[in-house]
Scaffold this motif. Structure first.
Motif, PDB file in Angstrom:
ATOM      1  N   UNK A   1      54.646  22.610  37.884  1.00  0.00           N
ATOM      2  CA  UNK A   1      54.605  23.739  37.044  1.00  0.00           C
ATOM      3  C   UNK A   1      54.323  23.271  35.505  1.00  0.00           C
TER       4      UNK A   1
ATOM      5  N   UNK B   1      51.216  21.159  34.736  1.00  0.00           N
ATOM      6  CA  UNK B   1      50.272  22.341  34.867  1.00  0.00           C
ATOM      7  C   UNK B   1      49.938  23.006  33.856  1.00  0.00           C
ATOM      8  N   UNK B   2      51.098  23.482  33.315  1.00  0.00           N
ATOM      9  CA  UNK B   2      51.049  24.454  32.112  1.00  0.00           C
ATOM     10  C   UNK B   2      50.680  23.404  30.747  1.00  0.00           C
TER      11      UNK B   2
ATOM     12  N   UNK C   1      48.639  30.912  34.754  1.00  0.00           N
ATOM     13  CA  UNK C   1      48.681  29.554  33.766  1.00  0.00           C
ATOM     14  C   UNK C   1      47.279  29.833  32.963  1.00  0.00           C
TER      15      UNK C   1
ATOM     16  N   UNK D   1      39.347  30.784  38.249  1.00  0.00           N
ATOM     17  CA  UNK D   1      40.207  30.820  39.521  1.00  0.00           C
ATOM     18  C   UNK D   1      39.428  31.356  40.571  1.00  0.00           C
ATOM     19  N   UNK D   2      39.545  30.635  41.507  1.00  0.00           N
ATOM     20  CA  UNK D   2      38.828  30.961  42.728  1.00  0.00           C
ATOM     21  C   UNK D   2      39.238  32.426  43.222  1.00  0.00           C
TER      22      UNK D   2
ATOM     23  N   UNK E   1      41.860  25.433  30.409  1.00  0.00           N
ATOM     24  CA  UNK E   1      41.545  25.363  31.785  1.00  0.00           C
ATOM     25  C   UNK E   1      40.200  25.806  31.916  1.00  0.00           C
TER      26      UNK E   1
ATOM     27  N   UNK F   1      50.734  31.911  40.343  1.00  0.00           N
ATOM     28  CA  UNK F   1      51.205  31.099  39.065  1.00  0.00           C
ATOM     29  C   UNK F   1      49.810  30.564  38.530  1.00  0.00           C
ATOM     30  N   UNK F   2      48.754  30.337  39.253  1.00  0.00           N
ATOM     31  CA  UNK F   2      47.447  29.802  38.646  1.00  0.00           C
ATOM     32  C   UNK F   2      46.848  30.540  37.570  1.00  0.00           C
TER      33      UNK F   2
END
Lengths: 78, 325
Positions: free
Chosen positions: B96, B99-100, B63, B182-183, B178, B59-60
């Motif tokens: 969530x 976060x969004x 986003x 993302x790692x 953001x 989900x990250x």
């Protein structure tokens, strides 16, 4: 000294995660460990996770969005 | 594909139990064994497949994708589509949502995701294939995506930011694209597998009791209720059937996996598919526990608008289904 935090809003998965962590700590025989449940959503958001449950060890997010297994946690804690 | 399951059920019921083919009890038992085995197998396959997809597309990532890219109006469709492949536990809905919103994703787009994600999830898809076949499942998935998208677009017109709780408004004011990458997890498939596997077992363990009870009830009804029994009460000509079914369904929740098998029997006994699907969407898509959780981020008014719009969309799709079939 290890600091374990479980982030979750109190859902069944979060409770499951807590018992997994407790079990892993017990099986490893760790004594200098603190386990803290973080249920306040505002505090959870400070960690920037968007899927719970999450496990934070010494400030690092190690697991997010799923219930970890005991062997997995033991590896993370060693 | 499932002939062997039917053969097994026949063998078990007629030969091992010595029951006579055509009797109520024999037919109910046969249905129960056949459906349970078939559905559990399908659930396993679908949950496993979704687990793999999700492991590579959490989900990250969703986003960040929605937050960073200019999508020129397709963001509602994208959010809704992502909702299909991202499993969702209603207890994650608040983090969530925040976060969004914090990632600068518009509220309507966030809602599109929040609506589709529970509506079209791996358990619902697995059950649907097993109970209604592939064609109906595809139609269900597509209408779920369209429903999430449409409801998201409608909700975006309401200027709902006014109805968020104060601390969420603050988050909104500080929203930023953001920037953190993302790692990139380079975990090989071999190491992902045990984690996916554990999750599959976990989900299955959670739904199996409901599914079995649901199929057992379905099996009893299958054997004892005459064909076409419901047609006299809930036929397509009854204009209130769809809204009543939907409104009854909204408060129901965790027993979704138990309700689907029952709904399938109701359809086979004469309830129109659209009415049944509206009912199922109401059960799977909206629930009281979810509303309670959302209270932390939304005012009651906003939750009301949210549920109202989604309920309306579900009712409309129920009518559309009844027109198609």
């Amino acid at each position: 000294m290890k600091e374990i935090k479980i982030l979750g809003t109190g859902c069944p998965k979060c409770k499951q995660t807590t018992s997994m962590v407790e079990k892993a700590v017990e099986e490893l025989g760790l004594t200098n460990v603190t386990i803290e449940k973080v249920e306040d959503i505002m505090k959870i958001m400070e960690y920037n996770v968007i899927s719970t449950p999450a496990v934070v060890i010494d400030g690092d997010i190690k697991i997010k969005g799923r219930v970890p297994s005991v062997p997995e946690l033991k590896e993370l804690l060693q | 594909m499932f002939d062997w399951v039917q053969q097994f059920a026949d063998w078990l019921v007629y030969e091992q139990f010595g029951l006579v083919k055509g009797e109520h009890l024999a037919e109910a038992l046969n249905f129960f064994f056949y459906d349970s085995i078939k559905i559990l197998l399908l659930l396993f396959i679908v949950i496993f497949f979704m687990g793999i997809v999700n492991s590579y597309f959490p989900v990250e990532k969703v986003r960040n994708f929605l937050s960073r890219n200019k999508l020129y109006g397709t963001e509602y469709l994208m959010a809704s589509l992502f909702g299909v492949v991202t499993p969702f536990c209603s207890c994650s809905s608040v983090p969530l949502f925040i976060g969004f919103v914090r990632g600068g994703i518009p509220l309507g787009v966030t809602f599109a995701f929040l609506i589709t994600s529970p509506l079209v999830n791996e358990v619902a898809i697995g059950l649907f294939i097993g109970l209604f076949g592939l064609k109906t499942t595809i139609i269900y998935v597509i209408s779920g995506v369209i429903l999430g998208m449409t409801a998201g677009i409608i909700l975006s017109k309401f200027r709902l930011e006014r109805f968020l709780t104060p601390w969420v408004k603050e988050v909104l004011a500080n929203a930023q694209k953001e920037s953190e990458a993302f790692e990139a997890e380079q975990t090989p498939f071999r190491q992902r597998l045990p984690i996916i596997w554990a999750e599959v077992l976990n989900i299955l363990r959670g739904v199996i009791p409901y599914v079995i009870v649901g199929i057992a009830i379905g099996g009893l009804m299958h054997g004892y209720i005459p064909e076409g029994f419901f047609e006299q009460y809930m036929n397509k000509e009854n204009p209130f059937a769809v809204p009543i079914a939907t409104i009854l369904a909204v408060p129901m929740y965790s027993n979704a996996s138990g309700i689907l098998p029952v709904a399938q029997v109701l359809v086979s006994k004469g309830i129109p598919l659209g009415t049944a699907i509206a009912f199922m969407m109401g059960v799977v898509g909206l629930s009281i526990p979810e509303a309670m959780l959302l209270k932390k981020v939304m005012s009651l008014k906003l939750i009301g608008i949210f549920f109202g719009v989604v309920t309306l969309c579900i009712i409309v799709s129920g009518y559309v289904f009844n027109m198609i079939f």
